[in-house]
Scaffold this active site. Structure first.
Site, PDB file in Angstrom:
ATOM      1  N   LYS A  35       0.821  -1.216   0.000  1.00 62.83           N
ATOM      2  CA  LYS A  35       0.000   0.000   0.000  1.00 62.83           C
ATOM      3  C   LYS A  35       0.850   1.260   0.000  1.00 62.83           C
ATOM      4  CE  LYS A  35      -2.935   2.578   3.239  1.00 62.83           C
ATOM      5  NZ  LYS A  35      -1.914   3.493   3.760  1.00 62.83           N
ATOM      6  N   GLN A  88     -10.712  -1.560  -2.196  1.00 66.72           N
ATOM      7  CA  GLN A  88     -11.292  -2.228  -1.030  1.00 66.72           C
ATOM      8  C   GLN A  88     -10.441  -2.044   0.229  1.00 66.72           C
ATOM      9  OE1 GLN A  88     -14.388  -3.832  -1.712  1.00 66.72           O
ATOM     10  NE2 GLN A  88     -13.930  -2.711  -3.602  1.00 66.72           N
ATOM     11  N   TYR A 140     -15.051   5.324  12.238  1.00 68.98           N
ATOM     12  CA  TYR A 140     -14.991   4.516  11.021  1.00 68.98           C
ATOM     13  C   TYR A 140     -16.100   4.950  10.059  1.00 68.98           C
ATOM     14  CZ  TYR A 140     -15.834   0.584   7.889  1.00 68.98           C
ATOM     15  OH  TYR A 140     -16.062  -0.183   6.779  1.00 68.98           O
ATOM     16  N   LYS A 179      -9.475 -11.450  10.316  1.00 69.61           N
ATOM     17  CA  LYS A 179     -10.031 -10.177  10.800  1.00 69.61           C
ATOM     18  C   LYS A 179     -10.160 -10.090  12.314  1.00 69.61           C
ATOM     19  CE  LYS A 179     -13.233  -8.052   8.592  1.00 69.61           C
ATOM     20  NZ  LYS A 179     -14.535  -7.706   7.959  1.00 69.61           N
ATOM     21  N   SER A 205     -19.657   1.942   3.352  1.00 66.92           N
ATOM     22  CA  SER A 205     -20.155   1.102   4.440  1.00 66.92           C
ATOM     23  C   SER A 205     -21.512   1.584   4.930  1.00 66.92           C
ATOM     24  CB  SER A 205     -19.172   1.129   5.613  1.00 66.92           C
ATOM     25  OG  SER A 205     -19.714   0.491   6.751  1.00 66.92           O
TER      26      SER A 205
END
Length: 307
Positions: free
Chosen positions: A53, A72, A136, A174, A113
């Protein structure tokens, strides 16, 4: 070539495999493998290049030709309290990548989201009730707002997809952010009853299987439309129902009620449901995997490969 940022993550890796299934191997993966076990999500995947990244924005001008970017990559830890880190990761990086794509007229499809929505009890429409309960959700809404501002001047497609409660294969890395279904399975594997927050019969969510999320993403790759769209099933089930489905599939294991952590209570969405009218108006006509079918097939996968 097609770029998938977050390509070793949950939804990103499923998009990579979905592209492979559609005959596309010319994929560039962007991610951070600081947590190395994410590489397992790309087992058997076919791609031509990988960038970290932190080096990708510098490398982007040298990638030719580029057909699209599926963005994503994000910090998806909904309990993260470092607002500067969240905004740098989810807003600033996304903004810089978007404008690099706009300069070259590269279609840009990104993950938003349902966390952009606040408290409600009716299906969420894309322009309504945008009152995020945590940083978030705010980081995702801030980028959506920026996209809305540039869309009238964009010469190439830009699509934001507001994911609801996504579950399915390739999420084991996760940790606390994995789906409740995955957590229940691991509790069962450890010999424990599956755990639900007290009051879960009143917590209603829109659960969508990751295979459907992939189909929605590929739909917008083909249609070249722009806009911000919900990505859910439009159906709600309670966490209590979900727990009972998982327990039944695992052979009638027990369910125990646990108290919600005090720090989570004020930022917990007790209701989410997608209004899919805008998505359907885009031409998306496929159905969605039912929760019963999705849980059963997902646990089949987990039983074959618990890690």
């Amino acid at each position: 070539m097609i770029v998938v940022t977050g390509g070793a993550g949950f939804i990103g890796s499923n998009i990579v495999h979905g592209l492979n299934a559609a005959g596309r191997d010319d994929i560039v993966i962007v991610d951070s493998l600081r947590h190395a076990r994410k590489h397992l999500n790309l087992t058997s995947a076919r791609f031509v290049d990988y960038f970290d990244k932190d080096e990708f924005l510098d490398a982007l001008p040298g990638l030719e030709p580029l057909e699209a970017v599926f963005h994503q990559g994000a910090c998806a830890v909904t309990t993260e309290q470092d607002g500067r880190y969240m905004m740098r990761t989810n807003y600033t990086f996304s903004r810089n990548l978007l404008h690099a794509c706009l300069r070259r007229r590269i279609p840009f499809i990104y993950a938003s989201s349902a966390a952009v929505y606040g408290v409600g009890n009716q299906p969420f429409r894309e322009a309504d009730n945008e009152k995020p309960l945590n940083i978030y959700g705010f980081s995702k809404l801030a980028f959506d707002q920026h996209v809305r501002d540039i869309l009238p001047r964009s010469d190439s497609p830009v699509v934001g997809l507001r994911y609801f409660n996504v579950y399915g294969p390739r999420e084991s890395h996760k940790g606390d952010m994995a789906s409740v279904i995955y957590k229940m399975f691991t509790q069962h594997q450890s010999g424990e009853p599956v755990a639900l927050f007290q009051g879960s019969e009143n917590f209603l969510r829109d659960f969508i299987h990751v295979s459907d999320v992939v189909k929605v993403n590929l739909h917008f790759l083909e249609t070249r439309k722009s806009g911000i769209y919900n990505c859910g099933t439009g159906l709600i089930r309670s966490f209590q129902e979900l727990g009972e489905l998982v327990a039944r599939r695992l052979g009638g294991v027990g369910i125990k009620a646990i108290q919600m952590p005090p720090g989570l209570e004020k930022q917990y969405q007790r209701y989410t449901c997608s209004d899919n009218s805008t998505l359907r108006a885009s031409g998306y006509a496929l159905g969605f995997v039912s929760l019963d079918e999705g849980i059963s097939s997902y646990i089949d996968v987990l039983e074959d490969n618990p890690s």
